[in-house]
Scaffold this motif. Structure first.
Motif, PDB file in Angstrom:
ATOM      1  N   PRO A  39       0.874  -1.290  -0.045  1.00  0.00           N
ATOM      2  CA  PRO A  39       0.007  -0.184  -0.057  1.00  0.00           C
ATOM      3  C   PRO A  39       0.662   1.240   0.161  1.00  0.00           C
ATOM      4  CG  PRO A  39      -0.588  -1.715   1.604  1.00  0.00           C
ATOM      5  CD  PRO A  39       0.665  -2.071   1.094  1.00  0.00           C
ATOM      6  N   LYS A  40       2.005   1.384   0.695  1.00  0.00           N
ATOM      7  CA  LYS A  40       2.761   2.523   0.649  1.00  0.00           C
ATOM      8  C   LYS A  40       3.340   2.701  -0.676  1.00  0.00           C
ATOM      9  CE  LYS A  40       4.002   2.589   5.388  1.00  0.00           C
ATOM     10  NZ  LYS A  40       3.346   3.597   5.935  1.00  0.00           N
ATOM     11  N   LEU A  41       3.742   1.499  -1.455  1.00  0.00           N
ATOM     12  CA  LEU A  41       4.304   1.691  -2.830  1.00  0.00           C
ATOM     13  C   LEU A  41       3.051   2.554  -3.804  1.00  0.00           C
ATOM     14  CD1 LEU A  41       6.274   1.311  -4.963  1.00  0.00           C
ATOM     15  CD2 LEU A  41       5.351  -0.957  -5.353  1.00  0.00           C
ATOM     16  N   LEU A  42       1.670   1.965  -3.663  1.00  0.00           N
ATOM     17  CA  LEU A  42       0.704   2.506  -4.314  1.00  0.00           C
ATOM     18  C   LEU A  42       0.323   4.133  -4.092  1.00  0.00           C
ATOM     19  CD1 LEU A  42      -1.672   1.861  -6.101  1.00  0.00           C
ATOM     20  CD2 LEU A  42      -2.984   1.029  -4.345  1.00  0.00           C
ATOM     21  N   GLU A  43       0.761   4.251  -2.780  1.00  0.00           N
ATOM     22  CA  GLU A  43       0.602   5.795  -2.204  1.00  0.00           C
ATOM     23  C   GLU A  43       1.394   6.835  -3.224  1.00  0.00           C
ATOM     24  OE1 GLU A  43       0.744   6.444   1.974  1.00  0.00           O
ATOM     25  OE2 GLU A  43      -0.514   4.969   2.449  1.00  0.00           O
ATOM     26  N   ILE A  44       2.933   6.265  -3.342  1.00  0.00           N
ATOM     27  CA  ILE A  44       3.680   7.089  -4.092  1.00  0.00           C
ATOM     28  C   ILE A  44       3.590   7.081  -5.643  1.00  0.00           C
ATOM     29  CG2 ILE A  44       5.389   7.358  -2.052  1.00  0.00           C
ATOM     30  CD1 ILE A  44       6.948   5.249  -3.504  1.00  0.00           C
ATOM     31  N   LEU A  45       3.243   6.056  -6.058  1.00  0.00           N
ATOM     32  CA  LEU A  45       3.255   5.658  -7.827  1.00  0.00           C
ATOM     33  C   LEU A  45       2.408   6.691  -8.308  1.00  0.00           C
ATOM     34  CD1 LEU A  45       3.925   1.989  -8.167  1.00  0.00           C
ATOM     35  CD2 LEU A  45       5.505   3.793  -8.590  1.00  0.00           C
ATOM     36  N   VAL A  46       2.549   7.226  -9.281  1.00  0.00           N
ATOM     37  CA  VAL A  46       1.686   7.892 -10.355  1.00  0.00           C
ATOM     38  C   VAL A  46       1.850   7.730 -11.555  1.00  0.00           C
ATOM     39  CG1 VAL A  46       1.421   9.996  -8.529  1.00  0.00           C
ATOM     40  CG2 VAL A  46       3.075   9.902 -10.297  1.00  0.00           C
ATOM     41  N   CYS A  47       0.798   7.718 -12.674  1.00  0.00           N
ATOM     42  CA  CYS A  47       0.950   7.637 -14.012  1.00  0.00           C
ATOM     43  C   CYS A  47       2.090   8.538 -14.546  1.00  0.00           C
ATOM     44  CB  CYS A  47      -0.332   7.962 -14.602  1.00  0.00           C
ATOM     45  SG  CYS A  47      -0.207   7.943 -16.269  1.00  0.00           S
ATOM     46  N   PRO A  48       3.087   7.580 -15.095  1.00  0.00           N
ATOM     47  CA  PRO A  48       4.261   8.673 -15.609  1.00  0.00           C
ATOM     48  C   PRO A  48       3.764   9.729 -16.704  1.00  0.00           C
ATOM     49  CG  PRO A  48       4.229   6.417 -16.473  1.00  0.00           C
ATOM     50  CD  PRO A  48       3.020   6.568 -15.532  1.00  0.00           C
ATOM     51  N   LEU A  49       2.648   9.444 -17.256  1.00  0.00           N
ATOM     52  CA  LEU A  49       2.058  10.489 -18.457  1.00  0.00           C
ATOM     53  C   LEU A  49       1.327  11.737 -17.888  1.00  0.00           C
ATOM     54  CD1 LEU A  49       1.117   7.865 -21.222  1.00  0.00           C
ATOM     55  CD2 LEU A  49       3.250   9.398 -21.003  1.00  0.00           C
ATOM     56  N   THR A  50       0.605  11.256 -16.771  1.00  0.00           N
ATOM     57  CA  THR A  50      -0.408  12.334 -16.316  1.00  0.00           C
ATOM     58  C   THR A  50       0.132  12.640 -14.838  1.00  0.00           C
ATOM     59  OG1 THR A  50      -1.992  10.568 -15.462  1.00  0.00           O
ATOM     60  CG2 THR A  50      -2.407  11.621 -17.764  1.00  0.00           C
ATOM     61  N   LYS A  51       0.960  12.084 -14.385  1.00  0.00           N
ATOM     62  CA  LYS A  51       1.103  12.364 -12.780  1.00  0.00           C
ATOM     63  C   LYS A  51       0.008  12.266 -12.037  1.00  0.00           C
ATOM     64  CE  LYS A  51       5.254  13.274 -14.423  1.00  0.00           C
ATOM     65  NZ  LYS A  51       5.694  12.232 -15.052  1.00  0.00           N
ATOM     66  N   THR A  52      -1.146  11.463 -12.378  1.00  0.00           N
ATOM     67  CA  THR A  52      -2.249  11.155 -11.399  1.00  0.00           C
ATOM     68  C   THR A  52      -2.431   9.917 -10.739  1.00  0.00           C
ATOM     69  OG1 THR A  52      -3.557  10.443 -13.265  1.00  0.00           O
ATOM     70  CG2 THR A  52      -3.801  12.691 -13.000  1.00  0.00           C
ATOM     71  N   SER A  53      -3.041   9.750  -9.788  1.00  0.00           N
ATOM     72  CA  SER A  53      -2.996   8.891  -9.017  1.00  0.00           C
ATOM     73  C   SER A  53      -3.432   7.408  -9.619  1.00  0.00           C
ATOM     74  CB  SER A  53      -3.758   8.854  -7.686  1.00  0.00           C
ATOM     75  OG  SER A  53      -5.174   9.060  -8.086  1.00  0.00           O
ATOM     76  N   LEU A  54      -3.342   6.213  -9.129  1.00  0.00           N
ATOM     77  CA  LEU A  54      -3.584   5.127 -10.080  1.00  0.00           C
ATOM     78  C   LEU A  54      -4.654   4.298  -9.125  1.00  0.00           C
ATOM     79  CD1 LEU A  54       0.174   4.188 -10.923  1.00  0.00           C
ATOM     80  CD2 LEU A  54      -1.605   4.919 -12.572  1.00  0.00           C
ATOM     81  N   ASP A  55      -5.213   3.204  -9.791  1.00  0.00           N
ATOM     82  CA  ASP A  55      -6.078   2.373  -9.101  1.00  0.00           C
ATOM     83  C   ASP A  55      -5.571   1.010  -9.014  1.00  0.00           C
ATOM     84  OD1 ASP A  55      -8.105   4.296  -8.274  1.00  0.00           O
ATOM     85  OD2 ASP A  55      -8.992   4.201 -10.265  1.00  0.00           O
ATOM     86  N   TYR A  56      -5.442   0.308  -8.163  1.00  0.00           N
ATOM     87  CA  TYR A  56      -5.077  -1.132  -8.393  1.00  0.00           C
ATOM     88  C   TYR A  56      -6.043  -2.154  -8.492  1.00  0.00           C
ATOM     89  CZ  TYR A  56      -2.729  -5.501  -6.235  1.00  0.00           C
ATOM     90  OH  TYR A  56      -2.097  -6.506  -6.133  1.00  0.00           O
ATOM     91  N   ASP A  57      -5.926  -2.942  -9.553  1.00  0.00           N
ATOM     92  CA  ASP A  57      -6.651  -4.106  -9.746  1.00  0.00           C
ATOM     93  C   ASP A  57      -5.827  -5.446  -9.629  1.00  0.00           C
ATOM     94  OD1 ASP A  57      -8.057  -6.056 -11.134  1.00  0.00           O
ATOM     95  OD2 ASP A  57      -8.548  -4.724 -12.919  1.00  0.00           O
ATOM     96  N   ALA A  58      -6.321  -5.952  -8.338  1.00  0.00           N
ATOM     97  CA  ALA A  58      -5.584  -7.023  -7.765  1.00  0.00           C
ATOM     98  C   ALA A  58      -5.784  -8.321  -8.577  1.00  0.00           C
ATOM     99  CB  ALA A  58      -6.117  -7.395  -6.458  1.00  0.00           C
ATOM    100  N   GLU A  59      -7.017  -8.431  -9.230  1.00  0.00           N
ATOM    101  CA  GLU A  59      -7.371  -9.572 -10.047  1.00  0.00           C
ATOM    102  C   GLU A  59      -6.538  -9.767 -11.186  1.00  0.00           C
ATOM    103  OE1 GLU A  59     -11.110 -12.132 -11.978  1.00  0.00           O
ATOM    104  OE2 GLU A  59     -11.365 -11.023 -10.075  1.00  0.00           O
ATOM    105  N   ARG A  60      -6.524  -8.473 -12.164  1.00  0.00           N
ATOM    106  CA  ARG A  60      -5.834  -8.379 -13.293  1.00  0.00           C
ATOM    107  C   ARG A  60      -4.280  -8.066 -13.163  1.00  0.00           C
ATOM    108  NH1 ARG A  60      -9.168  -6.626 -18.305  1.00  0.00           N
ATOM    109  NH2 ARG A  60      -7.653  -7.319 -19.159  1.00  0.00           N
ATOM    110  N   PRO A  67       5.645  -3.324 -10.642  1.00  0.00           N
ATOM    111  CA  PRO A  67       4.855  -2.481 -11.560  1.00  0.00           C
ATOM    112  C   PRO A  67       5.716  -2.110 -12.669  1.00  0.00           C
ATOM    113  CG  PRO A  67       4.417  -1.784  -9.308  1.00  0.00           C
ATOM    114  CD  PRO A  67       5.803  -2.523  -9.178  1.00  0.00           C
ATOM    115  N   ILE A  68       5.303  -2.191 -13.741  1.00  0.00           N
ATOM    116  CA  ILE A  68       6.000  -1.893 -15.091  1.00  0.00           C
ATOM    117  C   ILE A  68       5.295  -0.590 -15.379  1.00  0.00           C
ATOM    118  CG2 ILE A  68       6.667  -2.662 -17.315  1.00  0.00           C
ATOM    119  CD1 ILE A  68       7.639  -4.391 -15.077  1.00  0.00           C
ATOM    120  N   MET A  69       5.943   0.587 -15.316  1.00  0.00           N
ATOM    121  CA  MET A  69       5.592   1.764 -15.419  1.00  0.00           C
ATOM    122  C   MET A  69       5.996   2.276 -16.871  1.00  0.00           C
ATOM    123  SD  MET A  69       3.521   1.858 -12.789  1.00  0.00           S
ATOM    124  CE  MET A  69       2.901   3.359 -13.073  1.00  0.00           C
ATOM    125  N   LEU A  70       5.908   1.701 -17.846  1.00  0.00           N
ATOM    126  CA  LEU A  70       6.296   2.073 -19.010  1.00  0.00           C
ATOM    127  C   LEU A  70       5.148   2.363 -19.806  1.00  0.00           C
ATOM    128  CD1 LEU A  70       9.483  -0.205 -19.293  1.00  0.00           C
ATOM    129  CD2 LEU A  70       9.521   2.181 -18.802  1.00  0.00           C
TER     130      LEU A  70
END
Length: 67
Positions: free
Chosen positions: A14-35, A54-57
């Protein structure tokens, strides 16, 4: 257990999810655990998580309108 099944059992830190943002828009991300993806609704992209990493490319991301 297949690699895909193992990946589904993993939880993203969860801490990683808090700091990761979309590299294009710099907006927050939603985590889809199933996919095992991080979703950027602003960019319309789903970034894959492989082996817990996470592969943020943008070139590796799936467009949200694709299956």
């Amino acid at each position: 257990m297949t690699n895909q099944q193992e990946g589904r059992g993993r939880r993203l830190d969860p801490k990683l999810l808090e700091i990761l943002v979309c590299p294009l828009t710099k907006t927050s991300l939603d985590y889809d655990a199933e996919r095992q993806e991080l979703i950027s609704r602003a960019a319309g992209l789903a970034y894959p998580i492989r082996d817990g990493i996470p592969i943020m490319l943008p070139d590796e991301a799936r467009k949200l309108d694709q299956k």
